[in-house]
Design a protein around this motif. Structure first.
Motif: not given
Length: 119
Positions: A6-8, A66-70
Motif C-alpha cells: 500500500v503506497v501513499p 490518494d493511494l495505490s494498492i498493489e
C-alpha cells in the motif's frame, strides 16, 4: 486476494518539487526506485515495500489517486468492485509502463489506484 503493498500518493507541483521531495525523504532513508519524469517512487532499501509515490499529474487518468494498492490480480478486484456497485472512476486498463490498473472511490470519497504488475 493478495495485497502486495500500500503506497501513499503525494501530488507535487513540479519536477523541481519532486526533486526537493526526493532529497527530503532521502534524509529519512528512502531512495528513488522508479522515475518516469511525471511520477517517482521512493522506497526503503531495507524494506522495499515501504514506499512513497510523488507525481505532478497522472499520465492516463483524469483524476488523482490518494493511494495505490498493489494486488496480485487487478482483474479479480475489479470484478469484485463492480459486483459491489463501487464507483469506478478510471476503467481497468493496461498502461504502457507495465501495470494493469483501475481507480475506485472508497466509502470516504478517497480515490484508490488498484494496480498489478504485468508479467
Amino acid at each position: 486476494m493478495s495485497v502486495r503493498r500500500v503506497v501513499p500518493d503525494i501530488r507535487t507541483a513540479s519536477a523541481e518539487s519532486m526533486a526537493e521531495s526526493r532529497e527530503f525523504y532521502g534524509l529519512i532513508g528512502l531512495e528513488e526506485v522508479m522515475n518516469l519524469g511525471w511520477v517517482m517512487t521512493l522506497a526503503s532499501p531495507s524494506n522495499p515495500t515501504a514506499q512513497l509515490t510523488l507525481a505532478t499529474h497522472d499520465a492516463s487518468a483524469p483524476v488523482w489517486a490518494d493511494l495505490s494498492i498493489e494486488v496480485e490480480d487487478a482483474d479479480t478486484v475489479y470484478a469484485a468492485m463492480l459486483e459491489r456497485g463501487a464507483e469506478i472512476v478510471h476503467p481497468l486498463q493496461d498502461e504502457e509502463w507495465g501495470v494493469r490498473r483501475f481507480f475506485v472511490r472508497d466509502p470516504n470519497g478517497r480515490v484508490v489506484n488498484v494496480v498489478s504488475h504485468r508479467i
